[in-house]
Design a protein around this motif. Structure first.
Motif, mmCIF file in Angstrom:
data_model
loop_
_atom_site.group_PDB
_atom_site.id
_atom_site.type_symbol
_atom_site.label_atom_id
_atom_site.label_comp_id
_atom_site.label_asym_id
_atom_site.label_seq_id
_atom_site.Cartn_x
_atom_site.Cartn_y
_atom_site.Cartn_z
ATOM 1 N N THR A 113 -26.884 19.573 -1.091
ATOM 2 C CA THR A 113 -25.764 19.750 -0.177
ATOM 3 C C THR A 113 -24.735 18.639 -0.390
ATOM 4 N N ALA A 114 -23.599 18.753 0.277
ATOM 5 C CA ALA A 114 -22.520 17.782 0.103
ATOM 6 C C ALA A 114 -22.935 16.376 0.534
ATOM 7 N N ASP A 115 -23.871 16.279 1.484
ATOM 8 C CA ASP A 115 -24.302 14.961 1.949
ATOM 9 C C ASP A 115 -25.500 14.419 1.174
ATOM 10 N N GLY A 116 -25.842 15.069 0.041
ATOM 11 C CA GLY A 116 -26.910 14.575 -0.816
ATOM 12 C C GLY A 116 -28.291 15.072 -0.466
ATOM 13 N N LYS A 117 -28.422 15.868 0.569
ATOM 14 C CA LYS A 117 -29.720 16.408 0.959
ATOM 15 C C LYS A 117 -30.028 17.665 0.156
ATOM 16 N N ARG A 118 -31.243 18.187 0.308
ATOM 17 C CA ARG A 118 -31.643 19.417 -0.390
ATOM 18 C C ARG A 118 -31.894 20.521 0.634
ATOM 19 N N VAL A 119 -31.544 21.743 0.264
ATOM 20 C CA VAL A 119 -31.827 22.901 1.106
ATOM 21 C C VAL A 119 -32.636 23.891 0.282
ATOM 22 N N ASP A 123 -33.834 29.241 2.631
ATOM 23 C CA ASP A 123 -32.931 28.880 3.725
ATOM 24 C C ASP A 123 -31.467 29.060 3.309
ATOM 25 N N ALA A 124 -31.176 28.724 2.061
ATOM 26 C CA ALA A 124 -29.806 28.867 1.564
ATOM 27 C C ALA A 124 -29.381 30.327 1.545
ATOM 28 N N PHE A 125 -30.302 31.213 1.140
ATOM 29 C CA PHE A 125 -29.954 32.630 1.058
ATOM 30 C C PHE A 125 -29.786 33.247 2.449
ATOM 31 N N LYS A 126 -30.533 32.732 3.408
ATOM 32 C CA LYS A 126 -30.408 33.235 4.775
ATOM 33 C C LYS A 126 -29.132 32.738 5.462
ATOM 34 N N ASP A 127 -28.592 31.625 4.979
ATOM 35 C CA ASP A 127 -27.408 31.025 5.584
ATOM 36 C C ASP A 127 -26.154 31.776 5.119
ATOM 37 N N PRO A 128 -25.425 32.444 6.022
ATOM 38 C CA PRO A 128 -24.234 33.215 5.611
ATOM 39 C C PRO A 128 -23.163 32.362 4.949
ATOM 40 N N GLN A 129 -23.137 31.060 5.268
ATOM 41 C CA GLN A 129 -22.093 30.182 4.739
ATOM 42 C C GLN A 129 -22.446 29.570 3.389
#
Length: 550
Positions: A113-119, A123-129
């Motif tokens: 992610t932009a803040d350096g974390k991992r998703v 979870d990424a596919f479920k997230d509409p954004q």
């Protein structure tokens, strides 16, 4: 196609190797499409700069914005393979010229992610954004994995029974803005689907139905689409607009036809509402046939209905409501601008709206404005927006809103020429009254918020000195309210904080209201009145910040 705007997609392949091969086929074509979009945008921008026609230039601008939106979506979209790990998978994929290692790393570690974390990938596919919008699978995620924003399922794998039912259910989860999921079948699963539906949807009951008609035939869907299109077109004809004028029309002719269609629909609120319902029915039925070639023959008529619908949906942005009368002048000028000078040319409209001669303005409207219903709707939008903004801060504006509703009701009852012209004059008068009302706060030397409190507390037959004391009481009360409410953003949800606000209002009025003319009983009643206003405003989410009245 606008399918890319509707949500996420999943491609179901027959096996793991095919997933890798499909990725290899999609990637270069995806990049080629991006290059094509960039080229189209560049060409349109050149035409946009060279075009001198205002309407054509606006149309080109909208096309460029649309293509840029699609380009941004494609450039940001992540396409990834999602398969279970197997022994010797690196060697197996290498035999087909596929490097599975980078894909496996993503499947295990997810996306950064932009803040350096991992998703995680799921979870990424479920997230509409999230930009992970296209998943290529063969077995994983087909059952027990809910993605509400999944809108399109591409099936290139034989499936049956509960596996098929659950896979198809992936795309049919309820999600805001999604009318239906789309299943693109490359494998001929329709027969299997009918059997699965017969078994799992109908249960064990033997009613003689073999489930063959559970899936509606394409021919019936096309017939339903045609019926919906014809109903919308017939409605337009009944209102005096011939929809065939839009077929193949381009440039100024199309713009003129769209304006005439909108004007016809604004003859009454009911006519406009009915058309919007019919148009949405057309959109839903066309979307159900989006991947079916037999629907392409009706794409032009669908697009014309959609173009009219979008024109109706356009809202006028009135950020500076103090300039409403100038906006009315602009509306009238726009409404009477035409292709041929002389028919309804705008030069004759010379009314100074700062000192309106309403009879003259109504006469100009009657003589010069060609699309009277559309011009009238524009003015209604201006007045209604202004009223909503003023009512949000000042509940005493309700009389103006009632007057607006009376004008609209009279207009909807009678549609003759005289009524239309009279409605125009009445709306302009009302807008002028609203503008004058907003100026009163400045004339009293008060901010908007101070003036609302002043009106709530005002009493007839006050002397000049008493009025000045009431203004000071209004200023003092507003300062106290802001100091308290800024510390309690959710005060309306707690009985203790509600009591605190009620006590502050009452104490402030006890100390600041002039006596006479206000009695103790009137002070208590006014405190209740002010508290009700403060509660309603806070509950509506309107800010009490320092700039609220600016």
């Amino acid at each position: 196609s606008t399918r890319w705007e509707t949500g996420k997609s999943m491609l179901v392949c027959i096996d793991k190797i095919t997933c890798g091969r499909m990725y290899q086929r999609i990637e270069p074509r995806w990049k080629a499409k991006i290059a094509q979009l960039k080229s189209s945008i560049a060409q349109l921008e050149v035409r946009q700069v060279a075009n001198t026609d205002t309407d054509e230039k606006e149309r080109a601008t909208k096309q460029v914005q649309s293509l840029k939106g699609r380009l941004a979506w494609m450039e940001s979209t992540i396409i990834e393979i999602i398969i279970s790990e197997a022994q010797k998978e690196i060697q197996d994929f290498q035999k087909w010229g596929i490097d599975i290692i980078p894909h496996r790393v993503v499947m295990k570690t997810g996306f950064q992610t932009a803040d350096g974390k991992r998703v995680k990938v799921d979870d990424a596919f479920k997230d509409p954004q999230h930009q992970f919008r296209i998943a290529i699978v063969c077995a994983m995620w087909l059952t027990g994995f809910d993605v509400e924003c999944l809108s399109t399922l591409y099936i290139d794998k034989p499936m049956k029974a509960h596996t098929l039912m659950q896979a198809i259910a992936r795309a049919n989860r309820v999600y805001p803005g999604k009318e239906c999921g789309v299943i693109v079948d490359y494998n001929g699963v329709l027969t299997s689907l009918r059997k699965a539906l017969a078994e799992y949807a109908l249960g064990d009951e033997d009613d003689g139905d073999d489930g063959s008609e559970i899936v509606e035939p394409i021919e019936d869907l096309v017939r339903s689409l045609v019926q919906a299109i014809e109903a919308a077109e017939d409605h337009l004809r009944q209102l005096g607009f011939e929809p065939s004028r839009l077929l193949g029309a381009k440039g100024f002719a199309r713009i003129e036809a769209l304006r005439d269609a909108v004007d016809a629909l604004y003859v009454s609120d009911e006519g406009k509402r009915r058309y919007e319902i019919m148009a949405r029915q057309v959109f839903a039925r066309f979307k159900a046939l989006l991947m079916e070639r037999s629907s392409y023959a009706y794409a032009g008529r669908h697009d014309d209905i959609e173009a009219i619908y979008k024109k109706l949906e356009e809202k006028r942005d009135n950020a500076d409501v103090t300039e409403v009368l100038k906006e009315l002048h602009k509306i009238v000028n726009e409404a009477i601008r035409t292709q041929q000078p002389g028919e309804d040319h705008a030069e004759g409209l010379t009314v100074d709206l700062s000192q309106i001669d309403f009879e003259k303005l109504r006469d100009e409207f009657a003589k010069k404005v060609r699309r009277k219903h559309a011009a009238l709707q524009d003015i209604r939008d201006v007045v209604e927006t202004k009223l909503q903004q003023m009512l949000g801060r000042n509940p005493l504006m309700m009389d103006y809103y009632r007057r607006y509703l009376e004008i609209v009701a009279d207009y909807n009852r009678e549609k003759d020429r005289v009524t239309v012209e009279q409605t125009f004059a009445e709306l302009v008068k009302l807008a002028n009254s609203l503008d004058a009302e907003q100026r009163r706060a400045t004339e009293e030397g008060l901010s908007d918020d101070e003036y609302v409190l002043f009106q709530l507390l005002f009493k007839d037959s006050m002397t000049k000195g008493e009025r000045e004391k009431l203004k000071q009481a209004s200023r003092s009360l507003l300062v106290s309210l802001r100091e308290l409410l800024q510390r309690m953003p959710a005060w309306t949800q707690n009985s203790q904080t509600q009591a605190e606000v009620k006590v502050l209002v009452l104490d402030n009025l006890w100390q600041s209201l002039p006596r006479p003319p206000f009695t103790e009983q009137e002070t208590q009643q006014l405190a209740d009145r002010v508290y009700d206003y403060v509660w309603q405003r806070s509950a509506s989410g309107i800010s009490w910040g320092a700039e609220a009245g600016a």
